[in-house]
Motif scaffolding. Structure first.
Motif, PDB file in Angstrom:
ATOM      1  N   GLY A 164       0.713  -1.182  -0.106  1.00 18.57           N
ATOM      2  CA  GLY A 164       0.102   0.146   0.095  1.00 18.57           C
ATOM      3  C   GLY A 164       0.690   1.208  -0.095  1.00 18.57           C
ATOM      4  O   GLY A 164       0.679   1.923  -0.874  1.00 18.57           O
ATOM      5  N   LEU A 165       1.818   1.255   0.879  1.00 18.94           N
ATOM      6  CA  LEU A 165       2.746   2.420   0.930  1.00 18.94           C
ATOM      7  C   LEU A 165       3.385   2.869  -0.486  1.00 18.94           C
ATOM      8  O   LEU A 165       3.633   3.815  -0.710  1.00 18.94           O
ATOM      9  CB  LEU A 165       3.669   2.089   2.116  1.00 18.94           C
ATOM     10  N   LEU A 180       9.412   7.589   3.590  1.00 20.48           N
ATOM     11  CA  LEU A 180      10.268   7.279   2.723  1.00 20.48           C
ATOM     12  C   LEU A 180       9.538   6.888   1.227  1.00 20.48           C
ATOM     13  O   LEU A 180      10.218   6.839   0.037  1.00 20.48           O
ATOM     14  CB  LEU A 180      10.877   5.739   3.135  1.00 20.48           C
ATOM     15  N   SER A 181       8.258   6.694   1.183  1.00 18.09           N
ATOM     16  CA  SER A 181       7.559   6.473  -0.089  1.00 18.09           C
ATOM     17  C   SER A 181       7.576   7.779  -0.581  1.00 18.09           C
ATOM     18  O   SER A 181       7.780   7.772  -1.986  1.00 18.09           O
ATOM     19  CB  SER A 181       6.057   6.250   0.430  1.00 18.09           C
ATOM     20  N   ALA A 182       7.589   8.907   0.003  1.00 13.22           N
ATOM     21  CA  ALA A 182       7.643  10.148  -0.554  1.00 13.22           C
ATOM     22  C   ALA A 182       9.089  10.214  -1.250  1.00 13.22           C
ATOM     23  O   ALA A 182       9.349  10.819  -2.375  1.00 13.22           O
ATOM     24  CB  ALA A 182       7.454  11.287   0.274  1.00 13.22           C
ATOM     25  N   LEU A 183      10.216   9.843  -0.584  1.00 16.52           N
ATOM     26  CA  LEU A 183      11.585   9.980  -0.890  1.00 16.52           C
ATOM     27  C   LEU A 183      11.827   9.174  -2.087  1.00 16.52           C
ATOM     28  O   LEU A 183      12.738   9.856  -2.889  1.00 16.52           O
ATOM     29  CB  LEU A 183      12.101   9.450   0.399  1.00 16.52           C
ATOM     30  N   THR A 184      11.280   7.914  -2.101  1.00 18.10           N
ATOM     31  CA  THR A 184      11.503   7.254  -3.380  1.00 18.10           C
ATOM     32  C   THR A 184      10.655   7.305  -4.509  1.00 18.10           C
ATOM     33  O   THR A 184      10.908   6.504  -5.698  1.00 18.10           O
ATOM     34  CB  THR A 184      11.213   5.493  -2.888  1.00 18.10           C
ATOM     35  N   LEU A 185       9.705   8.487  -4.389  1.00 20.44           N
ATOM     36  CA  LEU A 185       8.760   8.779  -5.367  1.00 20.44           C
ATOM     37  C   LEU A 185       9.516   8.869  -6.847  1.00 20.44           C
ATOM     38  O   LEU A 185       8.895   8.465  -7.963  1.00 20.44           O
ATOM     39  CB  LEU A 185       7.967   9.916  -5.182  1.00 20.44           C
ATOM     40  N   SER A 186      10.429   9.636  -6.876  1.00 14.53           N
ATOM     41  CA  SER A 186      11.138   9.985  -8.206  1.00 14.53           C
ATOM     42  C   SER A 186      11.942   9.040  -8.584  1.00 14.53           C
ATOM     43  O   SER A 186      12.783   9.261  -9.743  1.00 14.53           O
ATOM     44  CB  SER A 186      11.692  11.338  -8.172  1.00 14.53           C
ATOM     45  N   THR A 187      12.097   7.742  -7.923  1.00 16.81           N
ATOM     46  CA  THR A 187      13.255   6.801  -8.511  1.00 16.81           C
ATOM     47  C   THR A 187      12.469   5.839  -9.288  1.00 16.81           C
ATOM     48  O   THR A 187      11.243   5.403  -8.959  1.00 16.81           O
ATOM     49  CB  THR A 187      13.753   6.107  -7.205  1.00 16.81           C
ATOM     50  N   THR A 232      12.805   2.743  -9.394  1.00 15.48           N
ATOM     51  CA  THR A 232      12.991   1.388  -8.759  1.00 15.48           C
ATOM     52  C   THR A 232      12.242   1.672  -7.312  1.00 15.48           C
ATOM     53  O   THR A 232      12.557   0.709  -6.532  1.00 15.48           O
ATOM     54  CB  THR A 232      14.187   0.825  -8.791  1.00 15.48           C
ATOM     55  N   ARG A 233      10.975   2.316  -7.386  1.00 15.06           N
ATOM     56  CA  ARG A 233      10.818   2.525  -5.959  1.00 15.06           C
ATOM     57  C   ARG A 233      10.133   1.349  -5.226  1.00 15.06           C
ATOM     58  O   ARG A 233      10.103   1.286  -4.075  1.00 15.06           O
ATOM     59  CB  ARG A 233       9.585   3.781  -5.839  1.00 15.06           C
ATOM     60  N   GLU A 234       9.447   0.555  -6.077  1.00 17.23           N
ATOM     61  CA  GLU A 234       8.829  -0.644  -5.344  1.00 17.23           C
ATOM     62  C   GLU A 234       9.812  -1.514  -4.807  1.00 17.23           C
ATOM     63  O   GLU A 234       9.709  -2.256  -3.852  1.00 17.23           O
ATOM     64  CB  GLU A 234       7.999  -1.425  -6.630  1.00 17.23           C
ATOM     65  N   LEU A 235      11.186  -1.367  -5.389  1.00 16.28           N
ATOM     66  CA  LEU A 235      12.197  -2.159  -4.813  1.00 16.28           C
ATOM     67  C   LEU A 235      12.820  -1.550  -3.612  1.00 16.28           C
ATOM     68  O   LEU A 235      13.350  -2.151  -2.601  1.00 16.28           O
ATOM     69  CB  LEU A 235      13.297  -2.594  -5.901  1.00 16.28           C
ATOM     70  N   LEU A 236      13.038  -0.201  -3.936  1.00 13.29           N
ATOM     71  CA  LEU A 236      13.753   0.638  -2.833  1.00 13.29           C
ATOM     72  C   LEU A 236      13.233   0.957  -1.704  1.00 13.29           C
ATOM     73  O   LEU A 236      13.903   0.808  -0.528  1.00 13.29           O
ATOM     74  CB  LEU A 236      14.219   1.843  -3.596  1.00 13.29           C
ATOM     75  N   LEU A 237      11.702   0.817  -1.592  1.00  8.82           N
ATOM     76  CA  LEU A 237      11.013   1.147  -0.467  1.00  8.82           C
ATOM     77  C   LEU A 237      11.317   0.065   0.455  1.00  8.82           C
ATOM     78  O   LEU A 237      11.486   0.354   1.623  1.00  8.82           O
ATOM     79  CB  LEU A 237       9.665   1.336  -0.733  1.00  8.82           C
ATOM     80  N   PRO A 238      11.199  -1.338   0.422  1.00 10.41           N
ATOM     81  CA  PRO A 238      11.251  -2.242   1.424  1.00 10.41           C
ATOM     82  C   PRO A 238      12.936  -2.373   1.840  1.00 10.41           C
ATOM     83  O   PRO A 238      13.046  -2.524   2.862  1.00 10.41           O
ATOM     84  CB  PRO A 238      10.975  -3.560   0.647  1.00 10.41           C
ATOM     85  N   VAL A 239      13.723  -1.965   0.856  1.00 13.22           N
ATOM     86  CA  VAL A 239      15.242  -2.060   1.472  1.00 13.22           C
ATOM     87  C   VAL A 239      15.477  -1.110   2.335  1.00 13.22           C
ATOM     88  O   VAL A 239      16.241  -1.069   3.183  1.00 13.22           O
ATOM     89  CB  VAL A 239      16.185  -2.018  -0.143  1.00 13.22           C
TER      90      VAL A 239
END
Lengths: 237, 226
Positions: free
Chosen positions: B69-70, B153-160, B162-169
């Motif tokens: 969800g996040l 962290l969801s906001a931080l990874t928004l513009s990347t 690979t956000r779906e991979l980066l968020l859990p990491v």
């Protein structure tokens, strides 16, 4: 008279790349300014700085007497922005989108209802008020995004390539609203690649090239569009 | 504060109209519970083994479902430039963060409430109302910790890309201080310990929530700046 926008010694750098260099601009209240320039000239960056979406590296930016670095929230209250993006939520209805943004601008319930009904009528979407934006055609979304940009009765309208993707109906609605008495008094800054339309609407012309103002003049300085086009062509190359 | 509530209400309205995020989280958490209950089928009659396994299973299901969800929470804002439109509104940008925390918390906590009866049935628990309330409190505090960090962290990874991979990491290591007391407190509650038996874990969760909410609130503006 107080200026709508006063820019002093404004510079902006992204990484090591300077995008805007020591700009000094004064835009009068009620004036319609159009900014032309080749790709990469820094036009959108300048608009984003005026809209407080990004912070300047150096220099000051005063909007309607308010320092954008010190009072960004008050500055934002004065601004309406129309971009080539619709700024609309597809899962909400047209009315819900306008209510949401009206609430975010602090409009009262009565004012919000009146304003929403007026704008939906102006853009010809009053019968679509309760339909989800995701079901709208591109032209309808564009018209609704015009209403969204005007929900807070902005005294300064920022128009970033507003004609990009506008269908003829949306273009005429857009021009009709800009010329309507309700918005005639507001100051307008538009970035456009459409020389003819930009020239037709504006009072003042700025040409930005490689982060610097290379031309600043009035529409009245030219006898017509042909003369303007001839004069500006070398600057836009 | 009122603007944060407008943002949360807008998110909830859009979410419950489509249920994209809620349904995918719920299905994921149910699948995890079913898979684990089948895998541990031989132990389910032995309450001492269930007590050791089940709390971890519950938090694995909720954490990974919540992460699904996040990863979507700011996608809605990035479509059609809506995040830029929010940044143009005359509000402190931390109001966007607070609004997102409210809506995410409600959606994820609702998913947990719907999942919980399945957990009780699949793992052969019989819980009284007092235990359920206490479990609800543990889940609420744990979920809040998960959401306050996850939203940032969801906001931080928004513009990347690979956000779906980066968020859990990025998220999982920061979440350990929530997951460990969360699992321990859940185990304590399911073992029949009262409030006094899990008070230290609850305090840890509450402190984590407060600290990370305050820090995230302060740095959110930088997370969404261009």
């Amino acid at each position: 008279m107080e200026n709508a926008v006063s820019i002093r010694n404004l510079s902006k750098t992204f990484g090591k790349t300077p995008v805007l260099k020591n700009l000094d601009i004064d835009l009068k209240k009620g004036e319609f300014t159009v900014i032309f320039g080749p790709n990469g000239a820094g036009k959108t960056t300048l608009l984003k700085l005026i809209a407080t979406l990004i912070e300047p590296g150096e220099g000051s930016l005063i909007i309607n007497g308010l320092d954008s670095a010190e009072e960004p929230e008050k500055v934002r209250k004065e601004i309406g922005m129309l971009s080539h993006e619709s700024y609309l939520y597809g899962d909400l209805t047209a009315e819900e989108n306008l209510f949401f943004f009206g609430n975010m601008y602090g409009l009262g319930k009565q004012q919000l209802e009146t304003r929403t009904a007026y704008l939906l009528k102006e853009v010809g979407l009053e019968t679509k008020a309760e339909e989800r934006v995701s079901t709208f055609s591109r032209g309808m979304k564009q018209r609704l995004s015009i209403a969204r940009a005007l929900i807070n009765e902005p005294s300064l309208l920022i128009l970033d390539e507003p004609y990009t993707g506008l269908d003829p109906k949306a273009s005429s609605v857009f021009e009709h609203i800009l010329k309507s008495p309700a918005f005639e008094a507001s100051s307008k800054i538009m970035v456009s690649h459409d020389l003819e339309r930009g020239f037709a609407l504006c009072d003042r012309i700025l040409v930005l090239k490689a982060g610097r103002i290379v031309y600043d003049g009035l529409k009245g300085d030219f006898s017509g569009f042909s003369e303007f086009k001839e004069a500006c062509a070398p600057l836009l190359a | 504060m009122i603007r944060s509530l407008y943002i949360a209400a807008k998110d909830l309205k859009a979410e419950f109209r489509t249920k994209q995020m809620f349904n995918s989280m719920l299905i994921f958490s149910l699948i995890v519970l079913v898979v684990f209950s089948i895998s541990f089928g031989d132990f389910l009659g032995d309450s001492s083994k269930v007590e050791k396994l089940a709390p971890g299973v519950l938090w694995v299901a909720f954490t990974f479902a919540g992460m699904l969800g996040l990863s979507r929470t700011f996608v809605m804002e990035s479509e059609n430039g809506c995040l830029e439109a929010l940044k143009l509104c005359p509000v402190d940008r931390s109001a966007i963060y607070t609004g997102k925390v409210f809506s995410n918390l409600i959606i994820v906590f609702l998913m947990e409430i719907v999942t919980l009866p399945f957990f009780v049935v699949l793992f052969n628990y019989s819980l009284d109302s007092g235990t359920l309330l206490l479990l609800g409190l543990v889940l609420l505090l744990g979920t809040l910790g998960f959401i306050v960090v996850g939203t940032l962290l969801s906001a931080l990874t928004l513009s990347t890309r690979t956000r779906e991979l980066l968020l859990p990491v990025l998220l999982l290591p920061v979440l350990l201080p929530v997951l460990i007391p969360g699992v321990e407190a859940t185990a304590g509650v399911l073992a029949g310990n009262g409030l006094s038996g899990i008070s230290s874990e609850l305090r840890l969760l509450a402190v984590y929530d407060l600290i990370f909410f305050a820090v995230s609130h302060l740095v959110f503006e930088y997370a969404i700046s261009d």
